[in-house]
Design a protein around this motif. Sequence first.
Motif, PDB file in Angstrom:
ATOM      1  N   ARG A 130      10.658  56.721   6.633  1.00 56.79           N
ATOM      2  CA  ARG A 130       9.395  55.976   6.577  1.00 56.79           C
ATOM      3  C   ARG A 130       8.971  55.647   5.153  1.00 56.79           C
ATOM      4  NH1 ARG A 130       5.999  52.754   6.453  1.00 56.79           N
ATOM      5  NH2 ARG A 130       3.916  52.900   7.288  1.00 56.79           N
ATOM      6  N   TYR A 131       9.001  56.627   4.256  1.00 53.05           N
ATOM      7  CA  TYR A 131       8.418  56.427   2.924  1.00 53.05           C
ATOM      8  C   TYR A 131       9.439  56.314   1.788  1.00 53.05           C
ATOM      9  CZ  TYR A 131       4.148  57.641   5.310  1.00 53.05           C
ATOM     10  OH  TYR A 131       3.100  57.659   6.176  1.00 53.05           O
ATOM     11  N   GLN A 132      10.640  56.796   1.979  1.00 53.41           N
ATOM     12  CA  GLN A 132      11.698  56.763   0.969  1.00 53.41           C
ATOM     13  C   GLN A 132      11.223  57.263  -0.400  1.00 53.41           C
ATOM     14  OE1 GLN A 132      13.277  52.792   1.069  1.00 53.41           O
ATOM     15  NE2 GLN A 132      14.347  53.170   2.980  1.00 53.41           N
ATOM     16  N   PRO A 133      10.793  58.530  -0.480  1.00 54.81           N
ATOM     17  CA  PRO A 133      10.252  59.022  -1.744  1.00 54.81           C
ATOM     18  C   PRO A 133      11.289  59.149  -2.853  1.00 54.81           C
ATOM     19  CG  PRO A 133      10.425  60.800  -0.163  1.00 54.81           C
ATOM     20  CD  PRO A 133      10.754  59.535   0.568  1.00 54.81           C
ATOM     21  N   LEU A 134      12.521  59.504  -2.524  1.00 57.17           N
ATOM     22  CA  LEU A 134      13.535  59.655  -3.569  1.00 57.17           C
ATOM     23  C   LEU A 134      13.971  58.307  -4.132  1.00 57.17           C
ATOM     24  CD1 LEU A 134      15.714  62.503  -2.052  1.00 57.17           C
ATOM     25  CD2 LEU A 134      13.947  62.661  -3.797  1.00 57.17           C
ATOM     26  N   ARG A 135      13.964  57.292  -3.302  1.00 55.18           N
ATOM     27  CA  ARG A 135      14.327  55.954  -3.772  1.00 55.18           C
ATOM     28  C   ARG A 135      13.311  55.466  -4.801  1.00 55.18           C
ATOM     29  NH1 ARG A 135      17.939  52.035  -2.158  1.00 55.18           N
ATOM     30  NH2 ARG A 135      18.760  53.802  -1.079  1.00 55.18           N
ATOM     31  N   ARG A 136      12.079  55.852  -4.622  1.00 56.26           N
ATOM     32  CA  ARG A 136      11.050  55.463  -5.593  1.00 56.26           C
ATOM     33  C   ARG A 136      11.157  56.280  -6.870  1.00 56.26           C
ATOM     34  NH1 ARG A 136       6.012  54.696  -1.430  1.00 56.26           N
ATOM     35  NH2 ARG A 136       7.013  53.051  -0.248  1.00 56.26           N
ATOM     36  N   LEU A 137      11.614  57.520  -6.733  1.00 50.67           N
ATOM     37  CA  LEU A 137      11.763  58.377  -7.898  1.00 50.67           C
ATOM     38  C   LEU A 137      12.975  57.989  -8.742  1.00 50.67           C
ATOM     39  CD1 LEU A 137      10.710  60.887  -9.390  1.00 50.67           C
ATOM     40  CD2 LEU A 137      12.199  62.253  -7.929  1.00 50.67           C
ATOM     41  N   PHE A 138      14.051  57.581  -8.076  1.00 45.53           N
ATOM     42  CA  PHE A 138      15.283  57.201  -8.763  1.00 45.53           C
ATOM     43  C   PHE A 138      15.652  55.755  -8.429  1.00 45.53           C
ATOM     44  CE2 PHE A 138      15.929  61.783  -7.773  1.00 45.53           C
ATOM     45  CZ  PHE A 138      15.780  62.245  -9.060  1.00 45.53           C
ATOM     46  N   PRO A 139      15.002  54.793  -9.052  1.00 47.79           N
ATOM     47  CA  PRO A 139      15.362  53.397  -8.742  1.00 47.79           C
ATOM     48  C   PRO A 139      16.772  53.100  -9.235  1.00 47.79           C
ATOM     49  CG  PRO A 139      13.807  53.474 -10.555  1.00 47.79           C
ATOM     50  CD  PRO A 139      13.959  54.880 -10.055  1.00 47.79           C
ATOM     51  N   LYS A 140      17.469  52.284  -8.470  1.00 49.61           N
ATOM     52  CA  LYS A 140      18.846  51.950  -8.826  1.00 49.61           C
ATOM     53  C   LYS A 140      18.851  50.961  -9.979  1.00 49.61           C
ATOM     54  CE  LYS A 140      23.194  51.161  -6.574  1.00 49.61           C
ATOM     55  NZ  LYS A 140      23.866  50.977  -5.304  1.00 49.61           N
ATOM     56  N   ARG A 141      19.722  51.240 -10.930  1.00 42.66           N
ATOM     57  CA  ARG A 141      19.822  50.322 -12.066  1.00 42.66           C
ATOM     58  C   ARG A 141      20.455  49.019 -11.603  1.00 42.66           C
ATOM     59  NH1 ARG A 141      23.321  52.608 -16.244  1.00 42.66           N
ATOM     60  NH2 ARG A 141      24.346  53.593 -14.512  1.00 42.66           N
ATOM     61  N   GLN A 142      19.893  47.946 -12.055  1.00 40.37           N
ATOM     62  CA  GLN A 142      20.413  46.640 -11.698  1.00 40.37           C
ATOM     63  C   GLN A 142      21.604  46.298 -12.576  1.00 40.37           C
ATOM     64  OE1 GLN A 142      19.384  44.735  -9.189  1.00 40.37           O
ATOM     65  NE2 GLN A 142      17.853  46.263  -8.637  1.00 40.37           N
ATOM     66  N   VAL A 143      22.718  46.038 -11.939  1.00 42.99           N
ATOM     67  CA  VAL A 143      23.908  45.626 -12.672  1.00 42.99           C
ATOM     68  C   VAL A 143      23.932  44.105 -12.639  1.00 42.99           C
ATOM     69  CG1 VAL A 143      26.408  45.751 -12.765  1.00 42.99           C
ATOM     70  CG2 VAL A 143      25.091  47.711 -11.974  1.00 42.99           C
ATOM     71  N   ARG A 144      23.893  43.543 -13.816  1.00 44.78           N
ATOM     72  CA  ARG A 144      23.869  42.085 -13.889  1.00 44.78           C
ATOM     73  C   ARG A 144      25.279  41.532 -13.783  1.00 44.78           C
ATOM     74  NH1 ARG A 144      20.702  40.587 -19.093  1.00 44.78           N
ATOM     75  NH2 ARG A 144      19.858  42.652 -19.370  1.00 44.78           N
ATOM     76  N   SER A 145      25.379  40.430 -13.066  1.00 47.87           N
ATOM     77  CA  SER A 145      26.670  39.762 -12.965  1.00 47.87           C
ATOM     78  C   SER A 145      26.946  39.015 -14.271  1.00 47.87           C
ATOM     79  CB  SER A 145      26.668  38.783 -11.787  1.00 47.87           C
ATOM     80  OG  SER A 145      25.774  37.715 -12.051  1.00 47.87           O
ATOM     81  N   ARG A 146      28.136  38.571 -14.392  1.00 51.32           N
ATOM     82  CA  ARG A 146      28.528  37.846 -15.610  1.00 51.32           C
ATOM     83  C   ARG A 146      27.696  36.576 -15.759  1.00 51.32           C
ATOM     84  NH1 ARG A 146      30.140  39.148 -20.314  1.00 51.32           N
ATOM     85  NH2 ARG A 146      31.682  37.795 -21.197  1.00 51.32           N
ATOM     86  N   TRP A 147      27.410  35.911 -14.652  1.00 49.21           N
ATOM     87  CA  TRP A 147      26.626  34.676 -14.683  1.00 49.21           C
ATOM     88  C   TRP A 147      25.201  34.959 -15.181  1.00 49.21           C
ATOM     89  CZ3 TRP A 147      26.834  29.760 -15.084  1.00 49.21           C
ATOM     90  CH2 TRP A 147      25.761  28.959 -14.719  1.00 49.21           C
ATOM     91  N   GLU A 148      24.603  36.041 -14.692  1.00 46.44           N
ATOM     92  CA  GLU A 148      23.266  36.395 -15.144  1.00 46.44           C
ATOM     93  C   GLU A 148      23.257  36.760 -16.622  1.00 46.44           C
ATOM     94  OE1 GLU A 148      22.141  39.502 -12.526  1.00 46.44           O
ATOM     95  OE2 GLU A 148      21.638  38.160 -10.893  1.00 46.44           O
ATOM     96  N   GLN A 149      24.320  37.402 -17.086  1.00 46.54           N
ATOM     97  CA  GLN A 149      24.416  37.731 -18.504  1.00 46.54           C
ATOM     98  C   GLN A 149      24.510  36.463 -19.350  1.00 46.54           C
ATOM     99  OE1 GLN A 149      27.745  40.361 -18.937  1.00 46.54           O
ATOM    100  NE2 GLN A 149      26.705  42.080 -17.947  1.00 46.54           N
ATOM    101  N   MET A 150      25.238  35.474 -18.858  1.00 48.54           N
ATOM    102  CA  MET A 150      25.355  34.200 -19.596  1.00 48.54           C
ATOM    103  C   MET A 150      24.021  33.470 -19.626  1.00 48.54           C
ATOM    104  SD  MET A 150      29.136  32.803 -18.606  1.00 48.54           S
ATOM    105  CE  MET A 150      28.836  31.235 -19.359  1.00 48.54           C
ATOM    106  N   LYS A 151      23.289  33.471 -18.510  1.00 47.43           N
ATOM    107  CA  LYS A 151      21.976  32.825 -18.495  1.00 47.43           C
ATOM    108  C   LYS A 151      21.034  33.510 -19.479  1.00 47.43           C
ATOM    109  CE  LYS A 151      20.879  33.002 -14.132  1.00 47.43           C
ATOM    110  NZ  LYS A 151      20.247  32.812 -12.823  1.00 47.43           N
ATOM    111  N   GLN A 152      21.086  34.825 -19.552  1.00 45.58           N
ATOM    112  CA  GLN A 152      20.251  35.560 -20.495  1.00 45.58           C
ATOM    113  C   GLN A 152      20.651  35.235 -21.933  1.00 45.58           C
ATOM    114  OE1 GLN A 152      17.645  37.409 -19.658  1.00 45.58           O
ATOM    115  NE2 GLN A 152      17.168  37.902 -21.782  1.00 45.58           N
TER     116      GLN A 152
END
Length: 175
Positions: free
Chosen positions: A23-45
């Motif tokens: 229901r609440y997913q407390p651990l997911r809020r405590l440990f957010p997953k790091r976003q891995v950027r794709s190569r395309w997103e890295q190029m746009k940045q």
Amino acid sequence: KVLGAFVGAKYVTLLASIALGARYQPLRRLFPKRQVRSRWEQMKQAIKDPRRVFQRLEEKQQLALRRKWGGWYIWTSERYWYMSEKLQASAQANRLWLGLVSYFGGNPRRVALGVAEGTILCKITFPIWGPLELWMVLCMFERQRRHVSDSSDMALPDCDLGGILEQYSDEVSEE
């Protein structure tokens, strides 16, 4: 008896943790997953801000986190995501589970994630609730034993019936 009651209470706690995790997913809020950027997103940045191309921002952030927290937060986060994905994969591989969740109109991926999170939450918090549950079960059996021993030791009180029983003799007459 005590061990059986403790094991039963343990499974009730596990089910409550799974419901809480789903229901609440407390651990997911405590440990957010790091976003891995794709190569395309890295190029746009890189096109937006060319100065950051040569800066390894993510590595600097990780290094700062490791220095700040001694590395325990990152290690715990990585361990949580590993265990979560492992438990989620095993729950999603079970056809009976998928059919049951789909029948009740749930999202199998979200429920599997909730089961994984609730199981991890239950195992992590065992040092807190385990001794407390054992103590409560022991207190319950002690109270029950005390109640049974008190009721068996009680003698019937002498009742004054006003001499009504004295008119009857103890001998059985043959008529």
